[in-house]
Each structure stands twice: as C-alpha cells, then as structure tokens.
Design a protein around this motif. Structure first.
Motif, mmCIF file in Angstrom:
data_model
loop_
_atom_site.group_PDB
_atom_site.id
_atom_site.type_symbol
_atom_site.label_atom_id
_atom_site.label_comp_id
_atom_site.label_asym_id
_atom_site.label_seq_id
_atom_site.Cartn_x
_atom_site.Cartn_y
_atom_site.Cartn_z
ATOM 1 N N GLN A 108 7.395 1.211 4.632
ATOM 2 C CA GLN A 108 6.771 0.520 5.760
ATOM 3 C C GLN A 108 7.271 1.084 7.088
ATOM 4 O OE1 GLN A 108 7.357 -3.717 5.607
ATOM 5 N NE2 GLN A 108 5.635 -4.143 6.943
ATOM 6 N N ARG A 124 -3.556 9.713 3.005
ATOM 7 C CA ARG A 124 -3.103 9.232 1.705
ATOM 8 C C ARG A 124 -2.418 10.333 0.906
ATOM 9 N NH1 ARG A 124 -8.275 6.417 -0.913
ATOM 10 N NH2 ARG A 124 -9.048 8.536 -0.481
ATOM 11 N N SER A 184 -3.769 3.576 -0.911
ATOM 12 C CA SER A 184 -4.455 2.621 -0.036
ATOM 13 C C SER A 184 -4.123 1.197 -0.438
ATOM 14 C CB SER A 184 -5.977 2.841 -0.109
ATOM 15 O OG SER A 184 -6.334 4.100 0.367
ATOM 16 N N THR A 185 -4.142 0.913 -1.738
ATOM 17 C CA THR A 185 -3.809 -0.428 -2.232
ATOM 18 C C THR A 185 -2.390 -0.812 -1.838
ATOM 19 O OG1 THR A 185 -5.288 -0.101 -4.120
ATOM 20 C CG2 THR A 185 -3.665 -1.873 -4.295
ATOM 21 N N LEU A 238 -0.615 0.377 0.698
ATOM 22 C CA LEU A 238 -0.513 0.180 2.144
ATOM 23 C C LEU A 238 -1.084 -1.173 2.558
ATOM 24 C CD1 LEU A 238 -1.485 3.738 3.424
ATOM 25 C CD2 LEU A 238 0.783 2.707 3.402
ATOM 26 N N LYS A 239 -2.206 -1.580 1.943
ATOM 27 C CA LYS A 239 -2.777 -2.890 2.260
ATOM 28 C C LYS A 239 -1.835 -4.007 1.844
ATOM 29 C CE LYS A 239 -7.593 -1.373 2.031
ATOM 30 N NZ LYS A 239 -8.873 -1.450 1.290
ATOM 31 N N ARG A 240 -1.151 -3.819 0.720
ATOM 32 C CA ARG A 240 -0.190 -4.818 0.266
ATOM 33 C C ARG A 240 0.965 -4.950 1.251
ATOM 34 N NH1 ARG A 240 1.966 -3.781 -5.630
ATOM 35 N NH2 ARG A 240 -0.273 -4.045 -6.015
ATOM 36 N N GLY A 294 0.615 -4.648 4.426
ATOM 37 C CA GLY A 294 0.113 -5.183 5.694
ATOM 38 C C GLY A 294 -0.539 -4.166 6.600
ATOM 39 N N PHE A 295 -0.867 -2.989 6.099
ATOM 40 C CA PHE A 295 -1.492 -1.960 6.923
ATOM 41 C C PHE A 295 -2.999 -1.916 6.675
ATOM 42 C CE2 PHE A 295 2.871 -0.430 6.368
ATOM 43 C CZ PHE A 295 3.233 -0.180 7.684
ATOM 44 N N SER A 296 -3.727 -1.442 7.675
ATOM 45 C CA SER A 296 -5.158 -1.176 7.539
ATOM 46 C C SER A 296 -5.468 0.129 8.274
ATOM 47 C CB SER A 296 -6.005 -2.324 8.094
ATOM 48 O OG SER A 296 -5.740 -2.527 9.471
ATOM 49 N N HIS A 297 -6.569 0.756 7.910
ATOM 50 C CA HIS A 297 -6.946 2.059 8.480
ATOM 51 C C HIS A 297 -7.804 1.807 9.712
ATOM 52 C CE1 HIS A 297 -8.706 6.224 8.403
ATOM 53 N NE2 HIS A 297 -7.447 6.473 8.129
#
Length: 354
Positions: free
Chosen positions: A94, A113, A134-135, A137-139, A141-144
């Motif tokens: 993170q 990625r 991607s999964t 990073l979303k877990r 708390g990130f978004s593109h």
C-alpha cells in the motif's frame, strides 16, 4: 414424498412478519415472510412462492432457521480465499503504491499492473496473475483514476495554513463592519468557453467507442461565475472578453445578489484583473485573495467541471453569440439548483459557524 421439516414454534407468524418489516436485508425479509406463511397454515409450495423460491430451497432455509433463528436467514457472504500477502506485506505494498514508482529504478512514471506483479514477486515471493493485481489493489482501497494537474510550485503548507487561519483572516477583513452584520462567503472564478470544446465520458455499449463532434476553431467567450454556497446562490456573466472592465461588471453583479443588509467576502485568485487598483469595489463586497497556485481552495473550479459535464461539452458552437447563449443557459440551469451549489461549494474550513 419427503415429509416436510417441522418449523420451530417459538416464533409466531406475526413475530416473523414484524422481523421482516424491520429487516435491512431484502433476502432475509422474503424468507421470513415465507416462514410466516407456513405458520399461517399455507402448504410448502405456496409458502415457497411467497418467498420467491422453490420447495427445496425453502426446506434448506427452514433447517437454517431452526438451527440459528432469524439471523440464519441473512445468508453468509463468501469472502473468497485468504490473501496470500500477510498484513505487513499488504501495508508495505500500500505504501509503495501511494508513493508511486521511481523513474530511474522502476523505469516507469506510473504503476501498471504488470509492474506491480513483478514488484510483488520480487519483494514477497508471491506470483499473481496480472488481473488479480487489480483485485488486490481494490481490496487495499485503491481505484484506477485520472490524476489532477498540480502546479510544480504549489506549496501545500501555505494552503493548509490558509485554511487553518481563515477565521482570523476573515475577521481581519470584516473588523470594520458594524457588530452583528451578516457575512456571506462567496467564491469567484472565470472559465473560457470556446469552439475548441471538450468531450466527456458517457454510457455506451461495452466494446464500442462512441463519437462526439469536436470543433477545431478558436472563437471563445468567458464565463464569470461566483457562488455563495451557504445560501445556494450564484451570480454569473457570460462576456466576449476578459479583463478589468469585465471584472468590474461581475463585481457589480455579485453586489446586487448579496442579501439585503449583508456584506459579502469574496474569495478569488490573484489574476491581474482581480488585483488591479483600477477596480471600484462595491460597498457591500470585500476581497480575500487565495494563496498562489492553489485552485483546489476554490470550489468554483468544481462548478466548471459540473457545467462542462452536463451542459457545455459535446457541443459545436456556431459563433461567439452561440457560445454566450449556451454559457448563459448553463449558468441559469445551475442557479436553479441551490442544493447542488451547496453540495459543490460548501467547505468546512470556510463555513464553520456560517
């Protein structure tokens, strides 16, 4: 035929309907209603129909209800397999993503990625598929998302100090006013509206690339806008030129929109036509200049985004008159939405106590 499973008898039909009415889980509510139908004597086929399920599914939920009570009807969400990175490794990843890549070391200016896949494997010895990055990073708390431009000379410390000291700054600019006089906080800015217009995101079928007209000519007008978020009030002018005379017209327009008996404090940037001594300031308006290179402090910047996204983009303007007409229409549409003005413009640092 298989014998129907007996339903536990410590809940009556009215109890189950009362729980269904209070439930925040739609699926649990319909299961409770199906069980209430059983308590009322309905056969299992009719009870299943009430809950929108078949008999076998109803039978399964009866077993769950008998074992766990109403809480068993909520269902259990599957969280998927446990993350292969431990808590410390996730925290390190993170921090790495937030810090961004080093151009010399990593060879890129933004994380992709495939880059993070390589870094995770090198640092932690865990090999992920590129899609799973991607999964992960979303877990975390990130978004593109797209980055917002920032002036290289911007001083975030100055911006934070301005927000922290704003009550004292405001008091210094309004100390000459009679005690108890209402104070309105206004923000002001200008935007260029022209034939070389922008296009915005839109809904379209997956796999297609929608097309919008884009003019290459350069005629433009200027939209002078100011908002008072606390009142949900807006004052704007669409003009064919920018400068001191235009700013004078806008200040006079703002002064007319200030509530009777109130005094407006106008926050704006340090453009030359704002700071010139040729401006004749209305009696009910005072100016507070924002720190240099700090557009984030001015919510009118967000107003421009809202206007372009809803009424100004994806448009080909015929001439300067057409530009001014569309700009006026867009601003009038905004002026009719006081709650939207409040939502966009209210800032805690500026409106505490307002």
């Amino acid at each position: 035929m298989t014998r129907a499973v007996k339903l536990r008898d410590d809940y009556s039909a009215s109890d189950l309907r009362r729980l269904a009415a209070r439930s925040r889980h739609a699926n649990a509510a319909r299961r409770l209603l199906a069980l209430a139908a059983i308590c009322d004597g309905a056969n299992r086929t009719d009870a299943a129909r009430v809950g929108g399920m078949d008999r076998q599914t109803l039978r399964d939920w009866v077993h769950r209800f008998n074992a766990e009570g109403p809480d068993g009807l909520r269902g259990h969400q599957h969280t998927g397999p446990a993350c292969r990175l431990n808590a410390a490794q996730q925290a390190e990843l993170q921090a790495l993503v937030e810090a961004g890549p080093d151009r010399q070391r990593d060879g890129v200016v933004r994380w992709r990625r495939v880059d993070l896949k390589r870094v995770i494997e090198e640092r932690f010895g865990v090999s992920y598929h590129e899609r799973h990055v991607s999964t992960l990073l979303k877990r975390l708390g990130f978004s593109h998302i797209s980055a917002r431009p920032r002036h290289p000379g911007q001083d975030t410390g100055v911006m934070e100090a301005f927000k922290k000291n704003f009550p004292r700054i405001l008091s210094a600019h309004t100390g000459h006013l009679p005690k108890g006089k209402p104070i309105e906080i206004w923000f002001q800015d200008e935007a260029r509206i022209g034939q070389k217009n922008s296009v915005v995101r839109q809904w379209a079928r997956r796999g297609t690339r929608p097309r919008q007209p884009a003019d290459q000519r350069y005629a433009n007008a200027w939209l002078f806008g100011a908002i008072c978020p606390a009142r949900g009030k807006a004052a704007g002018l669409a003009l064919p030129f920018i400068g001191t005379d235009s700013m004078q017209l806008h200040l006079d327009e703002i002064a007319r929109c200030v509530a009777r008996g109130a005094h407006a404090v106008l926050l704006l940037d340090r453009a030359p036509w704002h700071t010139t001594g040729k401006i004749r300031l209305p009696k009910n308006v005072s100016l507070i200049f924002l720190p240099s290179r700090a557009p984030e402090l001015n919510p009118v910047e967000n107003v421009w985004q809202f206007l372009r996204a809803n009424w100004l983009s994806n448009t080909v303007f015929e001439d300067i008159n057409h530009i001014i007409d569309v700009a006026c229409s867009a601003w009038n549409n905004l002026s009719a939405l006081p709650q939207t003005i409040q939502s966009i413009g209210l800032r805690k640092w500026a409106h505490t106590g307002q």
